[in-house]
Design an enzyme around this catalytic site. Structure first.
Site, mmCIF file in Angstrom:
data_model
loop_
_atom_site.group_PDB
_atom_site.id
_atom_site.type_symbol
_atom_site.label_atom_id
_atom_site.label_comp_id
_atom_site.label_asym_id
_atom_site.label_seq_id
_atom_site.Cartn_x
_atom_site.Cartn_y
_atom_site.Cartn_z
ATOM 1 N N ARG A 14 0.858 -1.209 0.000
ATOM 2 C CA ARG A 14 0.000 0.000 0.000
ATOM 3 C C ARG A 14 0.883 1.244 0.000
ATOM 4 O O ARG A 14 0.581 2.235 -0.646
ATOM 5 C CB ARG A 14 -0.950 0.001 1.208
ATOM 6 C CG ARG A 14 -1.686 1.319 1.360
ATOM 7 C CD ARG A 14 -2.922 1.291 2.254
ATOM 8 N NE ARG A 14 -2.847 0.404 3.378
ATOM 9 C CZ ARG A 14 -2.123 0.617 4.500
ATOM 10 N NH1 ARG A 14 -1.414 1.714 4.623
ATOM 11 N NH2 ARG A 14 -2.132 -0.275 5.464
ATOM 12 N N TYR A 47 -16.967 16.112 -15.312
ATOM 13 C CA TYR A 47 -17.415 14.716 -15.281
ATOM 14 C C TYR A 47 -18.436 14.531 -14.145
ATOM 15 O O TYR A 47 -18.208 14.972 -13.015
ATOM 16 C CB TYR A 47 -16.200 13.803 -15.088
ATOM 17 C CG TYR A 47 -16.589 12.362 -14.848
ATOM 18 C CD1 TYR A 47 -17.411 11.683 -15.744
ATOM 19 C CD2 TYR A 47 -16.151 11.693 -13.709
ATOM 20 C CE1 TYR A 47 -17.784 10.376 -15.509
ATOM 21 C CE2 TYR A 47 -16.516 10.376 -13.467
ATOM 22 C CZ TYR A 47 -17.340 9.723 -14.384
ATOM 23 O OH TYR A 47 -17.717 8.428 -14.145
ATOM 24 N N ASP A 79 -7.731 18.894 -13.970
ATOM 25 C CA ASP A 79 -8.019 17.552 -14.477
ATOM 26 C C ASP A 79 -7.638 17.551 -15.948
ATOM 27 O O ASP A 79 -8.319 18.154 -16.788
ATOM 28 C CB ASP A 79 -9.507 17.239 -14.262
ATOM 29 C CG ASP A 79 -9.879 15.826 -14.702
ATOM 30 O OD1 ASP A 79 -9.188 15.281 -15.579
ATOM 31 O OD2 ASP A 79 -10.890 15.304 -14.190
ATOM 32 N N LYS A 88 -8.166 6.500 -19.130
ATOM 33 C CA LYS A 88 -8.477 7.000 -20.470
ATOM 34 C C LYS A 88 -7.229 6.969 -21.364
ATOM 35 O O LYS A 88 -6.695 5.905 -21.621
ATOM 36 C CB LYS A 88 -9.100 8.388 -20.340
ATOM 37 C CG LYS A 88 -10.205 8.474 -19.258
ATOM 38 C CD LYS A 88 -11.393 7.654 -19.627
ATOM 39 C CE LYS A 88 -12.443 7.376 -18.580
ATOM 40 N NZ LYS A 88 -12.470 7.985 -17.309
HETATM 41 O O1 P1T Z 1 -13.438 6.661 -14.018
HETATM 42 P P1 P1T Z 1 -12.270 7.166 -13.206
HETATM 43 O O2 P1T Z 1 -10.961 6.580 -13.606
HETATM 44 O O3 P1T Z 1 -12.523 7.115 -11.735
HETATM 45 O O4 P1T Z 1 -12.094 8.720 -13.580
HETATM 46 C C1 P1T Z 1 -13.069 9.692 -13.293
HETATM 47 C C2 P1T Z 1 -12.965 10.842 -14.265
HETATM 48 C C3 P1T Z 1 -12.337 12.008 -13.868
HETATM 49 N N1 P1T Z 1 -12.203 13.065 -14.713
HETATM 50 C C4 P1T Z 1 -12.646 13.015 -15.977
HETATM 51 C C5 P1T Z 1 -12.482 14.183 -16.871
HETATM 52 C C6 P1T Z 1 -13.291 11.862 -16.438
HETATM 53 O O5 P1T Z 1 -13.731 11.832 -17.707
HETATM 54 C C7 P1T Z 1 -13.466 10.739 -15.560
HETATM 55 C C8 P1T Z 1 -14.184 9.502 -15.986
HETATM 56 N N2 P1T Z 1 -14.995 9.694 -17.093
HETATM 57 C C9 P1T Z 1 -15.781 8.749 -17.683
HETATM 58 C C10 P1T Z 1 -15.893 7.481 -17.248
HETATM 59 C C11 P1T Z 1 -16.531 9.213 -18.861
HETATM 60 O O6 P1T Z 1 -17.039 8.370 -19.649
HETATM 61 O O7 P1T Z 1 -16.617 10.427 -19.063
#
Ligand code: P1T
Length: 379
Positions: free
Chosen positions: A46, A98, A170, A195
């Site tokens: 961790r 998001y 972000d 992503k």
């Molecule tokens: O899904 P995760 O890895 O927890 O990330 C969250 C997140 C944070 N910031 C942005 C700009 C994002 O697009 C996302 C996750 N977005 C999607 C799953 C989506 O389809 O837009």
């Protein structure tokens, strides 16, 4: 080292045990000690893991930061940032973001006494109206999800600095290939590494990158104390993904340009949101702070008709209807009912997330096939 070299070598040394070119997957929760505290730098996974640490160094390298931190998801990374705050503190955030980030802020952290102001930051002068002595963080997405608004990072960084407020960006949609917020004055860069950094739709992960040692130490403490870390297998996958980030992003951008131009000319399409279009309201800022304009496009059909939007996403064959984005394969999404369903309808419609909005994550397939798919789906 230039960016296209950093994606492959950034922060990575050959394995010290056997010289393996690729950082090995250290699939272990713990490490042998010869005497209490007598270890080789690793005690418990961790806290530290060699595969994750290699990835964290790569994150820092590609974002021109000094410290990188990997988390179990993008939301876990944002969660760690908000845990820097305490009850009574206030955050100014983009209003178009998001849906899961909005849900984390409003449904979890507001309950802990942190106040969020959601505002349109395209006009950066508006931000200063919301600053008071309790403001501790400005949080921006750019391009925003899903409306592709562009926020002037340099100007916001100057506002944050003037008032001694932390500024986090972000950078999920842009990636460091297109923009490097730390160089423009941001304090924290965050990614949903799920992503473009991972790039192959096979892992969920988050990242934070900072320059400042004290800030890094506070975040490492939260990472270890809260424990939302990612595993070594996932770290390996994202390290591998990053090696091709620059060439993937180049193709994402080229394909998106052709598709945006195709949609703009289409008689059945009313609005196209892509920052590379000269008609985009923030095109000039995008041109200044981004290298290219990214692979994400949103659009609305003529007449703003919900049924048309649903028919189109159902008809597409190469563009798979799915949550997420940023993989090599093209995806489509219906933000109002999918990624942004957790934002109340009247709030999301204020920012343009109407029921007829479709979002495309343009992949790196042959663009002619992608356009043919849109052609048959839009009809
Ligand atoms: O899904 P995760 O890895 O927890 O990330 C969250 C997140 C944070 N910031 C942005 C700009 C994002 O697009 C996302 C996750 N977005 C999607 C799953 C989506 O389809 O837009």
């Amino acid at each position: 080292m230039k960016f296209n070299t950093k994606t492959i070598h950034g922060g990575q040394k050959h394995d010290t045990a056997y010289g393996a070119i690729v950082p090995p997957i250290y699939q272990t929760s713990t490490y042998a000690q010869s005497t209490p505290g007598g270890h080789k730098g690793y005690e418990y996974s961790r806290t530290h893991n060699p595969t994750r640490n290699a990835l964290e160094k790569a994150f820092a390298s590609i974002e021109n930061g000094n410290y990188g931190l990997a988390f179990g998801s993008g939301l876990a990374a944002i969660d760690a940032v908000i845990k820097l705050l305490k009850p009574g503190d206030e955050v100014i955030s983009t209003n178009d973001l998001y849906g899961g980030s909005y849900r984390l802020f409003t449904s979890i952290f507001e309950g802990f006494g942190i106040k969020f102001h959601f505002i349109g930051m395209e006009n950066s002068s508006k931000v200063e109206h919301f600053v008071n002595e309790n403001t501790k963080l400005i949080w921006a997405e750019t391009p925003t999800n899903p409306m592709m608004n562009i926020i002037d990072i340099r100007t916001l960084a100057a506002i944050a600095k003037k008032h001694n407020i932390l500024f986090g960006v972000d950078n999920t949609f842009a990636t460091p290939y297109l923009q490097q917020p730390l160089d423009l004055g941001a304090d924290i860069v965050m990614h949903s590494a799920t992503k473009y950094l991972g790039g192959h739709s096979d892992v969920v992960m988050g990242a934070l990158i900072v320059k400042d040692k004290d800030l890094a130490d506070r975040l490492y403490f939260i990472q270890n104390a809260s424990g939302a870390v990612c595993g070594p297998q996932d770290s390996f996958l994202v390290l591998r993904g990053i090696k091709t980030l620059h060439i993937r992003m180049q193709r994402h951008c080229e394909n998106a340009k052709k598709i945006a131009e195709y949609l703009v000319d289409h008689p059945k399409i009313e609005k196209v949101y892509w920052p590379g279009l000269e008609s985009h309201p923030n095109h000039e800022i995008a041109k200044e702070q981004m290298k290219d304009y990214g692979g994400m496009i949103s659009f609305v059909t003529r007449g703003n008709n919900y049924d048309d939007a649903i028919r189109i996403v159902e008809n597409m064959k190469l563009f798979t209807l799915a949550e997420s984005l940023g993989g090599v394969e093209s995806l489509s999404g219906h933000p109002a009912s999918m990624t942004h369903a957790s934002i109340p309808k009247e709030e999301r419609e204020k920012t343009g997330v109407v029921d007829a909005l479709i979002r495309l994550s343009v992949g790196i397939e042959d663009v002619d096939d992608l356009i043919a798919d849109l052609e048959q789906a839009i009809g």
